[in-house]
Motif scaffolding. Structure first.
Motif, short mmCIF file in Angstrom:
data_model
loop_
_atom_site.label_atom_id
_atom_site.label_comp_id
_atom_site.label_asym_id
_atom_site.label_seq_id
_atom_site.Cartn_x
_atom_site.Cartn_y
_atom_site.Cartn_z
N LEU A 12 2.94 -11.45 1.69
CA LEU A 12 2.76 -11.93 3.09
C LEU A 12 2.38 -10.91 3.99
O LEU A 12 1.85 -11.10 4.65
CB LEU A 12 4.30 -12.53 3.29
N ALA A 13 2.83 -9.60 3.68
CA ALA A 13 2.29 -8.60 4.52
C ALA A 13 0.89 -8.36 4.20
O ALA A 13 0.08 -8.32 5.22
CB ALA A 13 2.65 -7.25 3.97
N ALA A 38 6.68 -3.55 4.52
CA ALA A 38 7.22 -4.66 3.90
C ALA A 38 7.82 -4.38 2.61
O ALA A 38 8.90 -4.99 2.31
CB ALA A 38 5.98 -5.77 3.84
N ALA A 39 7.10 -3.65 1.84
CA ALA A 39 7.52 -3.10 0.30
C ALA A 39 8.84 -2.66 0.35
O ALA A 39 10.01 -2.73 -0.30
CB ALA A 39 6.48 -2.48 -0.35
N VAL A 40 9.13 -1.54 1.26
CA VAL A 40 10.29 -0.62 1.58
C VAL A 40 11.26 -1.66 2.12
O VAL A 40 12.44 -1.66 1.24
CB VAL A 40 10.05 0.42 2.46
N LEU A 80 5.49 -13.11 9.44
CA LEU A 80 4.05 -13.16 9.88
C LEU A 80 3.82 -12.14 10.96
O LEU A 80 3.08 -11.35 11.47
CB LEU A 80 3.44 -14.47 9.75
N ILE A 81 4.75 -12.54 12.03
CA ILE A 81 4.30 -12.16 13.49
C ILE A 81 4.78 -10.66 13.62
O ILE A 81 3.99 -9.81 13.80
CB ILE A 81 5.21 -12.78 14.45
N ILE A 82 6.06 -10.45 12.59
CA ILE A 82 6.25 -8.80 12.65
C ILE A 82 5.29 -8.05 11.88
O ILE A 82 4.87 -7.04 12.07
CB ILE A 82 7.57 -8.96 11.56
N PHE A 83 4.91 -8.63 10.84
CA PHE A 83 3.70 -8.00 9.74
C PHE A 83 2.57 -7.69 10.57
O PHE A 83 1.78 -6.82 10.35
CB PHE A 83 3.57 -8.39 8.60
#
Length: 294
Positions: free
Chosen positions: A233-234, A213-215, A166-169
């Motif tokens: 989540l992204a 996120a998908a990649v 979550l924090i990264i996205f």
């Protein structure tokens, strides 16, 4: 130039503390977000005092009672993971929260010079806004969940995985929104709340966060989560993180301040750093409970 180095140094310290707290042990994770939640609640109180002068007249009993209640609520999310005097800290937190939440309004009525029912409402909203989201993150970290990590299999995900993602996205979304908005942004997104935000930047940040996120999920992340979870989540981080940022911006505009605090030189306060997480965390928790647990 001095401001740039100050911001960079404080950002590096911030990243080091966050990663250490999140990844080291369950207790450091709890301690990190316990402190963040309590400090964020204090900044919320300060904003409300600027918005409504009546709130500045609350008694010390009310102010510190609300803070202690918030801390006790965070403690309830630890469940049976930690012990104190051979008692689960979750149980201690539950009873402490009940006591503070029952006694605090009584003390406010008896001890305040001018009693306003709305002041109790402000404090209750503050606990919901600045405490519960961090409690849900603590719950996700401390309670192992069995999730579908590949289309055909289940496994136990690391407790730190969902909070860290979550924090990264959110960071990717914010960074990409700033870059895209700086390059091609022309149309204001919410001019009365955050004049610098543009529709182009906001949409671009969301698309790039989900794409990243998908990649990663497709090529390297399938051992942790299935691709649909990476994307979901992204999306939650991008959409609700953006809304969380707007909510805090609205509060600051109503309070007439630029930053909620000054704990980080050049970066503002705790609410400034975690405003997006405050709204994204509850929706991520809901998603995990209904769509990820086997």
């Amino acid at each position: 130039m001095k401001t740039f180095f100050t911001r960079t140094a404080s950002a590096l310290v911030f990243v080091a503390v966050m990663l250490g707290g999140i990844l080291y042990t369950e207790f450091t994770f709890f301690l990190l977000f316990f402190l963040i939640g309590c400090f964020a609640l204090q900044e919320y109180f300060k904003l409300i005092r600027n918005i409504d002068p009546d709130y500045a007249n609350i008694s010390s009993w009310h102010k510190w009672g609300a803070t202690l209640a918030g801390g006790a609520i965070l403690l309830t999310f630890t469940g049976n993971n930690f012990q104190f005097a051979q008692l689960p800290t979750g149980l201690i937190g539950w009873w402490a929260a009940v006591i503070f939440l029952l006694v605090m309004p009584i003390g406010e009525i008896l001890l305040s010079k001018d009693f306003y029912l709305k002041n109790i409402g402000y404090s209750a909203i503050g606990i919901l806004y600045a405490i519960i989201p961090f409690g849900l993150l603590i719950y996700l970290r401390l309670h192992a969940i069995e999730i579908q990590y590949t289309p055909g299999g289940f496994g136990t995900a690391p407790g730190w995985l969902i909070p860290l993602l979550l924090i990264i996205f959110i960071w990717i979304n914010d960074t990409m929104a700033y870059i895209v908005g700086s390059l091609i942004g022309k149309t204001p997104f919410a001019p009365n709340i955050s004049p610098k935000k543009t529709i182009e930047g906001t949409v671009g940040g969301m698309i790039l966060a989900v794409a990243a996120a998908a990649v990663y999920g497709h090529f390297w992340g399938s051992g942790y989560l299935s691709l649909r979870h990476w994307i979901a989540l992204a999306c939650i981080a991008a959409v609700f993180g953006t809304l969380g940022d707007l909510i805090e911006s609205k509060l600051k505009r109503m309070a007439g301040v630029k930053d909620s605090g000054n704990i980080m030189p050049g970066h503002g306060g705790f609410l400034d750093r975690f405003d997006s997480l405050l709204l994204a965390a509850p929706f991520a928790w809901i998603y995990v409970q209904f769509f990820m647990i086997s």
